[in-house]
Design a protein around this motif. Structure first.
Motif, PDB file in Angstrom:
ATOM      1  N   SER A  32       0.824  -1.211   0.000  1.00  0.00           N
ATOM      2  CA  SER A  32       0.000   0.000   0.000  1.00  0.00           C
ATOM      3  C   SER A  32       0.859   1.262   0.000  1.00  0.00           C
ATOM      4  O   SER A  32       0.390   2.326  -0.370  1.00  0.00           O
ATOM      5  CB  SER A  32      -0.944   0.008   1.197  1.00  0.00           C
ATOM      6  OG  SER A  32      -0.215   0.088   2.404  1.00  0.00           O
ATOM      7  N   ARG A  33       2.105   1.137   0.393  1.00  0.00           N
ATOM      8  CA  ARG A  33       3.014   2.285   0.403  1.00  0.00           C
ATOM      9  C   ARG A  33       4.003   2.229  -0.756  1.00  0.00           C
ATOM     10  O   ARG A  33       5.010   2.902  -0.747  1.00  0.00           O
ATOM     11  CB  ARG A  33       3.765   2.333   1.734  1.00  0.00           C
ATOM     12  CG  ARG A  33       2.841   2.544   2.923  1.00  0.00           C
ATOM     13  CD  ARG A  33       3.601   2.588   4.212  1.00  0.00           C
ATOM     14  NE  ARG A  33       4.480   3.748   4.213  1.00  0.00           N
ATOM     15  CZ  ARG A  33       5.550   3.860   4.976  1.00  0.00           C
ATOM     16  NH1 ARG A  33       5.884   2.896   5.800  1.00  0.00           N
ATOM     17  NH2 ARG A  33       6.301   4.933   4.932  1.00  0.00           N
ATOM     18  N   SER A  34       3.704   1.397  -1.730  1.00  0.00           N
ATOM     19  CA  SER A  34       4.629   1.244  -2.851  1.00  0.00           C
ATOM     20  C   SER A  34       4.309   2.246  -3.958  1.00  0.00           C
ATOM     21  O   SER A  34       3.230   2.817  -3.998  1.00  0.00           O
ATOM     22  CB  SER A  34       4.575  -0.178  -3.399  1.00  0.00           C
ATOM     23  OG  SER A  34       3.366  -0.416  -4.076  1.00  0.00           O
ATOM     24  N   SER A  35       5.289   2.447  -4.840  1.00  0.00           N
ATOM     25  CA  SER A  35       5.075   3.329  -5.981  1.00  0.00           C
ATOM     26  C   SER A  35       5.873   2.813  -7.169  1.00  0.00           C
ATOM     27  O   SER A  35       6.913   2.184  -7.013  1.00  0.00           O
ATOM     28  CB  SER A  35       5.472   4.771  -5.653  1.00  0.00           C
ATOM     29  OG  SER A  35       6.819   4.849  -5.260  1.00  0.00           O
ATOM     30  N   TRP A  36       5.360   3.077  -8.364  1.00  0.00           N
ATOM     31  CA  TRP A  36       6.005   2.692  -9.608  1.00  0.00           C
ATOM     32  C   TRP A  36       6.570   3.952 -10.243  1.00  0.00           C
ATOM     33  O   TRP A  36       5.855   4.936 -10.439  1.00  0.00           O
ATOM     34  CB  TRP A  36       4.996   2.012 -10.538  1.00  0.00           C
ATOM     35  CG  TRP A  36       5.504   1.757 -11.909  1.00  0.00           C
ATOM     36  CD1 TRP A  36       5.097   2.391 -13.050  1.00  0.00           C
ATOM     37  CD2 TRP A  36       6.505   0.819 -12.315  1.00  0.00           C
ATOM     38  NE1 TRP A  36       5.781   1.893 -14.138  1.00  0.00           N
ATOM     39  CE2 TRP A  36       6.650   0.929 -13.708  1.00  0.00           C
ATOM     40  CE3 TRP A  36       7.295  -0.105 -11.628  1.00  0.00           C
ATOM     41  CZ2 TRP A  36       7.556   0.153 -14.425  1.00  0.00           C
ATOM     42  CZ3 TRP A  36       8.191  -0.878 -12.347  1.00  0.00           C
ATOM     43  CH2 TRP A  36       8.304  -0.748 -13.722  1.00  0.00           C
ATOM     44  N   ILE A  37       7.857   3.942 -10.570  1.00  0.00           N
ATOM     45  CA  ILE A  37       8.506   5.075 -11.223  1.00  0.00           C
ATOM     46  C   ILE A  37       8.954   4.603 -12.599  1.00  0.00           C
ATOM     47  O   ILE A  37       9.972   3.924 -12.726  1.00  0.00           O
ATOM     48  CB  ILE A  37       9.713   5.577 -10.404  1.00  0.00           C
ATOM     49  CG1 ILE A  37       9.283   5.924  -8.977  1.00  0.00           C
ATOM     50  CG2 ILE A  37      10.352   6.779 -11.087  1.00  0.00           C
ATOM     51  CD1 ILE A  37      10.428   6.156  -8.019  1.00  0.00           C
ATOM     52  N   PRO A  38       8.167   4.906 -13.638  1.00  0.00           N
ATOM     53  CA  PRO A  38       8.541   4.467 -14.986  1.00  0.00           C
ATOM     54  C   PRO A  38       9.632   5.339 -15.583  1.00  0.00           C
ATOM     55  O   PRO A  38       9.767   6.518 -15.233  1.00  0.00           O
ATOM     56  CB  PRO A  38       7.239   4.605 -15.778  1.00  0.00           C
ATOM     57  CG  PRO A  38       6.491   5.672 -15.082  1.00  0.00           C
ATOM     58  CD  PRO A  38       6.885   5.592 -13.626  1.00  0.00           C
ATOM     59  N   GLN A  39      10.404   4.742 -16.469  1.00  0.00           N
ATOM     60  CA  GLN A  39      11.470   5.464 -17.159  1.00  0.00           C
ATOM     61  C   GLN A  39      10.939   6.722 -17.835  1.00  0.00           C
ATOM     62  O   GLN A  39      11.589   7.754 -17.834  1.00  0.00           O
ATOM     63  CB  GLN A  39      12.091   4.535 -18.186  1.00  0.00           C
ATOM     64  CG  GLN A  39      13.121   5.167 -19.083  1.00  0.00           C
ATOM     65  CD  GLN A  39      13.702   4.154 -20.033  1.00  0.00           C
ATOM     66  OE1 GLN A  39      13.989   3.041 -19.639  1.00  0.00           O
ATOM     67  NE2 GLN A  39      13.874   4.534 -21.273  1.00  0.00           N
ATOM     68  N   SER A  40       9.745   6.656 -18.367  1.00  0.00           N
ATOM     69  CA  SER A  40       9.193   7.769 -19.152  1.00  0.00           C
ATOM     70  C   SER A  40       9.045   9.064 -18.358  1.00  0.00           C
ATOM     71  O   SER A  40       9.143  10.144 -18.928  1.00  0.00           O
ATOM     72  CB  SER A  40       7.845   7.379 -19.745  1.00  0.00           C
ATOM     73  OG  SER A  40       6.932   7.039 -18.723  1.00  0.00           O
ATOM     74  N   VAL A  41       8.839   9.002 -17.048  1.00  0.00           N
ATOM     75  CA  VAL A  41       8.653  10.234 -16.277  1.00  0.00           C
ATOM     76  C   VAL A  41       9.967  10.826 -15.795  1.00  0.00           C
ATOM     77  O   VAL A  41       9.992  11.915 -15.246  1.00  0.00           O
ATOM     78  CB  VAL A  41       7.708  10.041 -15.058  1.00  0.00           C
ATOM     79  CG1 VAL A  41       6.340   9.587 -15.495  1.00  0.00           C
ATOM     80  CG2 VAL A  41       8.312   9.127 -14.029  1.00  0.00           C
ATOM     81  N   THR A  42      11.067  10.126 -16.010  1.00  0.00           N
ATOM     82  CA  THR A  42      12.351  10.612 -15.514  1.00  0.00           C
ATOM     83  C   THR A  42      13.154  11.378 -16.536  1.00  0.00           C
ATOM     84  O   THR A  42      14.172  11.966 -16.212  1.00  0.00           O
ATOM     85  CB  THR A  42      13.217   9.436 -15.028  1.00  0.00           C
ATOM     86  OG1 THR A  42      13.548   8.619 -16.143  1.00  0.00           O
ATOM     87  CG2 THR A  42      12.504   8.635 -13.959  1.00  0.00           C
ATOM     88  N   GLY A  43      12.725  11.335 -17.808  1.00  0.00           N
ATOM     89  CA  GLY A  43      13.476  12.017 -18.850  1.00  0.00           C
ATOM     90  C   GLY A  43      14.602  11.180 -19.411  1.00  0.00           C
ATOM     91  O   GLY A  43      15.397  11.663 -20.206  1.00  0.00           O
ATOM     92  N   SER A  44      14.705   9.912 -19.013  1.00  0.00           N
ATOM     93  CA  SER A  44      15.738   9.039 -19.557  1.00  0.00           C
ATOM     94  C   SER A  44      15.396   8.698 -21.006  1.00  0.00           C
ATOM     95  O   SER A  44      14.238   8.604 -21.379  1.00  0.00           O
ATOM     96  CB  SER A  44      15.838   7.748 -18.743  1.00  0.00           C
ATOM     97  OG  SER A  44      16.242   8.033 -17.434  1.00  0.00           O
TER      98      SER A  44
END
Length: 93
Positions: free
Chosen positions: A23-35
């Motif tokens: 419930s405290r997890s998060s997904w950080i996709p490559q697309s939102v980082t500018g990579s």
């Protein structure tokens, strides 16, 4: 592959006194980082307080470079993230 080959991301699980929680997890996709595309984002990871503010910053390696996501009270954030020089997809210990 529609430009999505070797795309990546980081699934971050935050722990607490009761252990890890989805419930405290998060997904950080490559697309939102500018990579860049085909970067294999998430190939290597390190949590360190790079800016000495008392919060863990997340360094994420990719095929040729990487990004540092600054720590916040709710975990690493893409706001204020910056690119790392070429890392070869991994970090030295």
């Amino acid at each position: 592959m529609n430009g999505r080959q070797d795309q990546g991301g980081v699934h971050l699980f935050r722990g607490g006194s009761g252990g890890l929680s989805g419930s405290r997890s998060s997904w950080i996709p490559q697309s939102v980082t500018g990579s860049s595309a085909s970067a294999a984002f998430g190939h290597g990871l390190r949590l360190r307080d790079f800016n000495a503010d008392g919060k863990a910053d997340l360094a994420v390696a990719a095929a040729s470079s990487g990004r540092v996501l600054p720590g916040s009270s709710t975990g690493p954030t893409v706001t204020g993230s910056y690119e790392l020089p070429e890392s070869g997809g991994a970090f030295l210990d």
